[in-house]
Write an enzyme that holds these catalytic residues in place. Structure first.
Site, mmCIF file in Angstrom:
data_model
loop_
_atom_site.group_PDB
_atom_site.id
_atom_site.type_symbol
_atom_site.label_atom_id
_atom_site.label_comp_id
_atom_site.label_asym_id
_atom_site.label_seq_id
_atom_site.Cartn_x
_atom_site.Cartn_y
_atom_site.Cartn_z
ATOM 1 N N THR A 170 0.843 -1.197 0.000
ATOM 2 C CA THR A 170 0.000 0.000 0.000
ATOM 3 C C THR A 170 0.876 1.244 0.000
ATOM 4 O OG1 THR A 170 -1.717 -1.166 1.227
ATOM 5 C CG2 THR A 170 -1.801 1.238 1.260
ATOM 6 N N GLU A 255 -2.107 -2.205 13.999
ATOM 7 C CA GLU A 255 -2.496 -2.317 12.601
ATOM 8 C C GLU A 255 -3.797 -3.105 12.471
ATOM 9 O OE1 GLU A 255 -0.815 -4.039 8.311
ATOM 10 O OE2 GLU A 255 0.517 -3.955 10.050
ATOM 11 N N GLY A 352 -31.477 -5.732 -4.173
ATOM 12 C CA GLY A 352 -31.912 -6.442 -5.370
ATOM 13 C C GLY A 352 -30.914 -6.277 -6.501
#
Length: 390
Positions: A170, A255, A352
């Site tokens: 990251t 973390e 839906g």
């Protein structure tokens, strides 16, 4: 279609951990996400990383490294401010910004284990957004097994020579510096071989792969890092050689709490969007929220969300007292990420067919959430950590 930030449905039990100062800070963070991030999420997902100047804007507002001491550019505040930052990111349904890893993981390694020169050199630049950082742990083939790390750092005179690669990093694509987990010894006890070394991105031999093509969290900067005879001065060693595993274990509990916080807030956001959708969407001439199945399902989800919120807030109280156990943090990470998966799945079902459309926030939440049960240690590893204390 619903989009953008949403306020969560109030918990059945009022939260008691925040002061008026915390709430004033929350308002600043909320406005930042509404103005700077939400309108650009689609752009970030297409380019697979945020704009570089977003980091500078966050730094200007004091949203980076807030818990760091004031002499190093932070605000010296408690970790509830970090919690607020993560919650507001989740309420904005944003998975692009990697601020928490930079501010609450990398900065903590430097502040807790770095020497004075390292703190003075890195923390102020991290607080302003001048420097973007990453932590490079995971490697191809090692997964959660940190002791199997193969990236090596061999001392050659006054320099370490680093060779190897990291994956799923990251902030990797935009990072100006990474703390790299390296193997520096050959002790039979694998944990004694690991060290943490600060590596600047402009070092010869340090290269980055293209942002990885993930199924979700597409706007978050995630890539591979490669080290080909990268030379760094031995002064870049963080803490002591061979102490890397101990340092990693000390920070991994926090973390995992960060993952629990974003999952809890993410579940609250998904639920709030769904409650609104069931009020607006009509079937057979009336809002679908009036059907008993919908009402009962929402009642079930709200109860699970609120129970996890109570546990998480108690964990934060212990975190502030510096008495949060590794097992409690592991339980928070595994249970709340599992809860989020259940909530977002049920919420998508209540939408839906529209729940399968990416223009609806619930669809993005569904695919973005899945990684939470994997990173910071898989949920199976969390159960292993808990079981060791029994």
């Amino acid at each position: 279609m619903q989009s953008g930030a949403i306020r969560p449905v109030p918990n059945m039990l009022a939260r008691k951990i925040f002061t008026s100062d915390h709430e004033a800070f929350r308002e600043t963070v909320r406005k930042f996400y509404e103005k700077e991030v939400v309108p650009n999420i689609e752009k970030y997902e297409k380019q697979q990383h945020v704009d570089r100047d977003l980091w500078n804007k966050a730094g200007e507002l004091g949203l980076l490294c807030t818990t760091m001491p004031e002499q190093y550019g932070g605000s010296g505040v408690d970790r509830l401010y970090s919690m607020i930052l993560i919650e507001e990111q989740a309420y904005a349904m944003d998975s692009s910004t990697g601020f928490s890893l930079h501010s609450d993981i990398v900065a903590n390694y430097i502040n807790n284990f770095g020497n004075e020169e390292q703190k003075q050199n890195w923390l102020p630049k991290m607080a302003t957004g001048e420097t973007v950082t990453a932590i490079a742990m995971t490697e191809p083939g090692t997964g959660s097994d940190l002791q199997a790390v193969r990236t090596t750092a061999v001392l050659d005179g006054d320099e370490y020579v680093i060779n190897g690669s990291k994956i799923f990093i990251t902030n990797g694509y935009l990072c100006d510096m990474a703390i790299v987990v390296c193997k520096t010894g050959n002790n039979e006890k694998g944990s004694a071989n690991l060290s943490l070394i600060i590596v600047e991105a402009d070092r010869a031999g340090f290269s980055k792969g293209k942002p990885l093509n993930k199924i979700g969290m597409k706007g978050q900067d995630t890539c591979e890092l490669f080290f080909d005879n990268v030379r760094v001065p031995k002064e870049n060693l963080l803490g002591m050689e061979g102490m890397g595993f101990m340092m990693l274990m000390k920070e991994l509990a926090w973390e995992r709490m960060l993952v629990a916080i974003i999952c809890q807030a993410g579940a609250e956001a998904a639920f709030a969007h769904t409650v609104q959708y069931t009020k607006d969407r009509k079937a057979f001439g009336k809002p679908i929220g009036t059907f008993q199945n919908t009402r009962f399902k929402l009642a079930e989800l709200r109860t699970e969300i609120d129970f996890c919120r109570t546990y998480l807030d108690r964990c934060m109280e212990l975190q502030l007292e510096e008495s949060l156990g590794v097992d409690a943090a592991a339980a928070a990470k595994y249970k709340i990420s599992d809860m989020f998966s259940k909530v977002v799945d049920e919420c998508l079902q209540l939408h839906g067919g529209y729940g399968y459309m990416l223009e609806y926030p619930i669809a993005r939440a569904y695919i973005d959430n899945r990684a939470n049960r994997i990173y910071a240690g898989t949920n199976e590893i969390m159960k292993e950590l808990i079981s060791r204390t029994l």
